[in-house]
Design a protein around this motif. Structure first.
Motif, PDB file in Angstrom:
ATOM      1  N   LYS A   1       0.714  -1.210   0.032  1.00 19.76           N
ATOM      2  CA  LYS A   1      -0.042   0.073  -0.262  1.00 19.76           C
ATOM      3  C   LYS A   1       0.809   1.200  -0.005  1.00 19.76           C
ATOM      4  N   PRO A   2       1.856   1.391   0.725  1.00 16.66           N
ATOM      5  CA  PRO A   2       2.571   2.624   0.994  1.00 16.66           C
ATOM      6  C   PRO A   2       3.256   3.019  -0.518  1.00 16.66           C
ATOM      7  N   ALA A   3       4.008   1.848  -1.205  1.00 21.30           N
ATOM      8  CA  ALA A   3       4.507   2.043  -2.407  1.00 21.30           C
ATOM      9  C   ALA A   3       3.563   2.520  -3.584  1.00 21.30           C
ATOM     10  N   LEU A   4       2.296   1.838  -3.310  1.00 17.54           N
ATOM     11  CA  LEU A   4       1.335   2.152  -4.502  1.00 17.54           C
ATOM     12  C   LEU A   4       0.823   3.519  -4.413  1.00 17.54           C
ATOM     13  N   PHE A   5       0.566   3.961  -3.103  1.00 24.43           N
ATOM     14  CA  PHE A   5       0.178   5.380  -2.888  1.00 24.43           C
ATOM     15  C   PHE A   5       1.209   6.263  -3.373  1.00 24.43           C
ATOM     16  N   SER A   6       2.433   5.793  -2.900  1.00 26.60           N
ATOM     17  CA  SER A   6       3.498   7.057  -3.534  1.00 26.60           C
ATOM     18  C   SER A   6       3.452   7.082  -4.942  1.00 26.60           C
ATOM     19  N   ALA A   7       3.505   5.957  -5.705  1.00 23.57           N
ATOM     20  CA  ALA A   7       3.426   5.892  -7.067  1.00 23.57           C
ATOM     21  C   ALA A   7       2.303   6.760  -7.638  1.00 23.57           C
ATOM     22  N   GLY A   8       1.323   6.347  -6.974  1.00 24.96           N
ATOM     23  CA  GLY A   8      -0.117   7.162  -7.656  1.00 24.96           C
ATOM     24  C   GLY A   8      -0.091   8.552  -7.291  1.00 24.96           C
ATOM     25  N   LEU A   9       0.624   8.838  -6.166  1.00 26.35           N
ATOM     26  CA  LEU A   9       0.416  10.419  -5.969  1.00 26.35           C
ATOM     27  C   LEU A   9       1.559  11.110  -6.848  1.00 26.35           C
TER      28      LEU A   9
ATOM     29  N   ILE B   1      -1.679  21.265  -3.386  1.00 24.34           N
ATOM     30  CA  ILE B   1      -1.433  21.616  -1.999  1.00 24.34           C
ATOM     31  C   ILE B   1      -2.341  20.861  -0.799  1.00 24.34           C
ATOM     32  N   ILE B   2      -3.367  20.571  -1.271  1.00 28.78           N
ATOM     33  CA  ILE B   2      -4.277  19.746  -0.404  1.00 28.78           C
ATOM     34  C   ILE B   2      -3.622  18.286  -0.164  1.00 28.78           C
ATOM     35  N   LEU B   3      -3.510  17.908  -1.540  1.00 29.56           N
ATOM     36  CA  LEU B   3      -3.245  16.518  -1.762  1.00 29.56           C
ATOM     37  C   LEU B   3      -1.559  16.235  -0.993  1.00 29.56           C
ATOM     38  N   PHE B   4      -0.568  17.141  -0.734  1.00 28.89           N
ATOM     39  CA  PHE B   4       0.512  17.270  -0.367  1.00 28.89           C
ATOM     40  C   PHE B   4       0.147  17.226   1.135  1.00 28.89           C
ATOM     41  N   PHE B   5      -0.403  18.267   1.648  1.00 26.15           N
ATOM     42  CA  PHE B   5      -0.564  18.279   3.121  1.00 26.15           C
ATOM     43  C   PHE B   5      -1.274  17.068   3.759  1.00 26.15           C
ATOM     44  N   SER B   6      -2.140  16.265   2.792  1.00 27.50           N
ATOM     45  CA  SER B   6      -2.581  15.368   3.442  1.00 27.50           C
ATOM     46  C   SER B   6      -2.059  13.814   3.161  1.00 27.50           C
ATOM     47  N   ALA B   7      -0.838  14.022   2.465  1.00 27.33           N
ATOM     48  CA  ALA B   7      -0.285  12.627   2.257  1.00 27.33           C
ATOM     49  C   ALA B   7       1.157  12.794   2.294  1.00 27.33           C
ATOM     50  N   GLN B   8       1.704  13.637   2.851  1.00 26.19           N
ATOM     51  CA  GLN B   8       3.108  14.310   2.930  1.00 26.19           C
ATOM     52  C   GLN B   8       4.206  12.848   3.237  1.00 26.19           C
ATOM     53  N   LYS B   9       3.562  12.250   4.026  1.00 26.88           N
ATOM     54  CA  LYS B   9       4.545  10.994   4.310  1.00 26.88           C
ATOM     55  C   LYS B   9       4.976  10.087   3.312  1.00 26.88           C
ATOM     56  N   TYR B  10       4.101   9.830   2.329  1.00 22.31           N
ATOM     57  CA  TYR B  10       4.129   9.117   1.272  1.00 22.31           C
ATOM     58  C   TYR B  10       4.885   9.777   0.234  1.00 22.31           C
ATOM     59  N   PHE B  11       4.881  11.195   0.157  1.00 20.84           N
ATOM     60  CA  PHE B  11       5.867  11.808  -0.825  1.00 20.84           C
ATOM     61  C   PHE B  11       7.222  11.691  -0.356  1.00 20.84           C
ATOM     62  N   VAL B  12       7.655  12.084   0.854  1.00 19.10           N
ATOM     63  CA  VAL B  12       8.990  11.855   1.429  1.00 19.10           C
ATOM     64  C   VAL B  12       9.299  10.432   1.266  1.00 19.10           C
ATOM     65  N   GLU B  13       8.514   9.595   1.442  1.00 16.86           N
ATOM     66  CA  GLU B  13       9.005   7.966   1.518  1.00 16.86           C
ATOM     67  C   GLU B  13       9.221   7.686   0.125  1.00 16.86           C
ATOM     68  N   GLY B  14       8.365   7.964  -0.961  1.00 15.92           N
ATOM     69  CA  GLY B  14       8.322   7.700  -2.291  1.00 15.92           C
ATOM     70  C   GLY B  14       9.649   8.199  -2.874  1.00 15.92           C
ATOM     71  N   ILE B  15      10.017   9.394  -2.444  1.00 12.65           N
ATOM     72  CA  ILE B  15      11.126   9.977  -3.126  1.00 12.65           C
ATOM     73  C   ILE B  15      12.338   9.369  -2.699  1.00 12.65           C
ATOM     74  N   ALA B  16      12.442   9.078  -1.257  1.00 14.84           N
ATOM     75  CA  ALA B  16      13.672   8.410  -0.696  1.00 14.84           C
ATOM     76  C   ALA B  16      13.851   7.164  -1.176  1.00 14.84           C
ATOM     77  N   THR B  17      12.687   6.363  -1.170  1.00 14.77           N
ATOM     78  CA  THR B  17      12.955   5.075  -1.215  1.00 14.77           C
ATOM     79  C   THR B  17      13.248   4.698  -3.062  1.00 14.77           C
TER      80      THR B  17
END
Lengths: 284, 301
Positions: free
Chosen positions: A199-207, A263-279
């Motif tokens: 789920k986390p990876a799918l979410f990052s990709a989707g974002l 902006i809304i998407l980013f603030f509601s899903a910040q965690k996935y952004f950072v993880e997505g970029i990092a991994t």
């Protein structure tokens, strides 16, 4: 460490903290300025350094929303989501399937195919743009959204496949093995065991796919030519080209609204952004 | 029994083909076929209306010897790349290094720096840039507050390209988040060992930190270069290539030849020159990196 050296380190640290905070705020300034400019009158936008508007005038939003040529921004927003939502969902689904194929099976030719996949990461869009256009033209897909859906349906986003393969390789293979023992088929292993864990990876990709498709300008420019099918990016470009005297508060208001979903998407899903970029090492 | 079982496992492994099928189709139809077709088009006269007519290498000859605009675009694109790629990476690296310690509010800071990347090269932000850098725009107004002279940012052939590059460099946040993550993964014992050897801050940076994160930097440089060499939207929206074609990037020339003049064959030749440039740079970077980039494992799977 001696007392004075410790203090020097502490002082230099707080100086650095202040510096990077101030610098960060300078980086953010254009966006903040943009927000307040949406409430300003045309004259106020130019030649003044005042950040806040004299009065909070929302007429820019009201007249801007009406758009140009009788088509309102409601249409443009809906059109954009008609592209972005299916593209995002299709991309995540098909890329996850392909990633499963690469990460969990050992079939002849896999290494070569995976190498091809990786090398397509570097295939520049500029090279395939014209033949793709010509192909979609033959299919009668110009001025439809098919040119957006087809690449998503056929998983031609190597970034996301690679990212999901990397993630899946981190999940223990024993999970699959024990499910096979229980008589599960491969598809059930995928949907019932692996997908929930991914789920986390799918979410990052989707974002990321959501944002890239949302911001994209070149593809809508190529494939969409009737104003009723325009996306927000095309409409915004039209708004600065169509009128000889540009009403900047109107344009800024709509440009800000265009940014708002991100902006809304980013603030509601910040965690996935950072993880997505990092991994994945993906550029955002 | 044993062979029957291994046979069923073999059969299962072959199901992998089924799962990668969407990509196999996509790769063949939407990547490989257009790739080959594009090279063929570059050797023809082709407007979308009629079928291509073979002209051999004539498009390339015209481009290289008889098209002043091409050489201008070629130069402009390299300058754009040489400003934006190092600019972005250096900025990202400096901020990431400064942020790489335990400090309060790091998440908020990381967010602030990331926000510009969120909007990427969207039209909304390009329009904002155009407005801010107008002759009587906010940037010049700020300059006068500090007693500095006004600059004709977008109207001057010398400053228009750097102004567009600034927009790209402004979006260094995603590279920064990536580098920050890489910095967090540098094993602490390496630093401890370096300290035992009497290494100072600079020595630790040069001999431990930079080698450890070099693969990420390298990956970033390559992907950014590929993007920069085919950049389009920024220049198209902000300056339309002007003034006097000083921001007329190759990506823009490619678009206009193909979709304004319908010279698809000629435009394909331009795209192959972009591709050639990307290949040359990538190969040079790989060459250069073999001595510099450090991999801790061979990456087998």
């Amino acid at each position: 460490m001696s007392e004075s050296k410790k203090r020097r380190v502490r002082i230099s640290r707080s100086v650095i903290n202040v510096l990077i905070t101030v610098y960060g705020l300078i980086m953010l300034y254009p966006i903040v300025w943009m927000f307040f400019a949406t409430f300003k009158k045309n004259e106020e936008i130019f030649g003044s350094v005042r950040l806040l508007p004299q009065t909070f005038d929302i007429s820019g939003y009201i007249s801007g929303w009406k758009g140009t040529g009788g088509i309102s921004y409601l249409t443009y927003f809906l059109n954009t989501f008609r592209i972005v939502v299916p593209v995002t969902l299709l991309t995540v689904m098909t890329c996850a399937l392909v990633a499963y194929g690469f990460a969990r099976f050992r079939f002849p030719g896999k290494k070569i195919l995976f190498m091809i996949l990786i090398s397509t990461l570097m295939l520049p869009n500029a090279v395939i743009m014209i033949p793709r256009y010509s192909l979609f033209n033959k299919f009668g897909w110009i001025n439809t959204y098919m040119p957006f859906y087809a690449p998503a349906l056929l998983a031609t986003y190597p970034f996301f496949i690679f990212m999901l393969v990397q993630f899946m390789r981190g999940l223990p293979k024993e999970l699959d093995e024990s499910a096979y023992m229980d008589g599960c088929g491969t598809f059930r292993v995928f949907t019932q065991i692996l997908l929930p864990l991914m789920k986390p990876a799918l979410f990052s990709a989707g974002l990321f796919q959501f944002i890239w498709t949302y911001n994209d300008y070149l593809n809508p420019l190529l494939y969409i030519n009737s104003a009723t099918k325009y996306t927000i990016s095309l409409a915004l470009k039209l708004s600065i080209d169509a009128e000889s005297v540009v009403q900047w508060n109107k344009v800024m208001a709509m440009a800000f609204l265009a940014n708002l979903p991100l902006i809304i998407l980013f603030f509601s899903a910040q965690k996935y952004f950072v993880e997505g970029i990092a991994t994945s090492g993906i550029k955002g | 029994m044993a062979t029957a079982k291994s046979k069923s496992i073999r059969k299962r492994e072959y199901q992998g083909y089924l799962y990668i099928l969407p990509w196999l189709l996509g790769f063949t139809i939407l990547q490989l076929y257009p790739f080959i077709q594009s090279f063929y088009y570059s050797l023809t006269n082709y407007s979308i209306m009629a079928s291509p007519k073979w002209v051999g290498i004539q498009n390339y000859v015209t481009l290289l010897t008889n098209d002043r605009e091409f050489w201008n675009s070629f130069t402009v694109t390299w300058i754009y790349t040489l400003y934006t790629v190092p600019g972005k990476i250096i900025m990202a690296l400096i901020i990431a290094l400064l942020m790489n310690r335990n400090m309060k509010g790091i998440n908020t800071l990381r967010t602030i720096y990331y926000i510009p990347s969120l909007f990427g090269g969207s039209v909304a932000i390009c329009i904002l840039w155009r407005l801010m850098f107008m002759d009587d725009g906010i940037i010049n107004a700020l300059l006068s507050v500090f007693g500095l002279p006004h600059v004709q940012w977008l109207g001057n052939t010398k400053t228009a390209l750097p102004t567009i590059c600034m927009l790209e460099i402004w979006q260094f946040g995603s590279s920064m988040v990536m580098l920050l993550a890489a910095l967090k993964n540098v094993p602490q014992d390496l630093y401890e060992a370096a300290e035992l050897d009497g290494a100072g801050a600079v020595a630790k940076l040069v001999h431990v930190t930079l080698p450890q994160i070099s693969p990420i930097i390298f990956f970033n440089v390559i992907m950014q270069t590929i993007n920069a060499l085919q950049a389009f939207t920024n220049a198209f929206v902000i300056t339309k290539g002007g003034p006097l074609k000083s921001t007329y990037l190759l990506g823009m020339k490619l678009y206009q030849e193909a979709f304004s003049y319908y010279k698809m064959g000629y435009a394909s030749a331009i795209s192959w020159i972009i591709f050639g440039a990307i290949m040359v740079v990538t190969l040079l970077l790989f060459r250069f990196s073999s001595g510099v980039v450090y991999y801790s494992d061979a990456g087998e799977f």
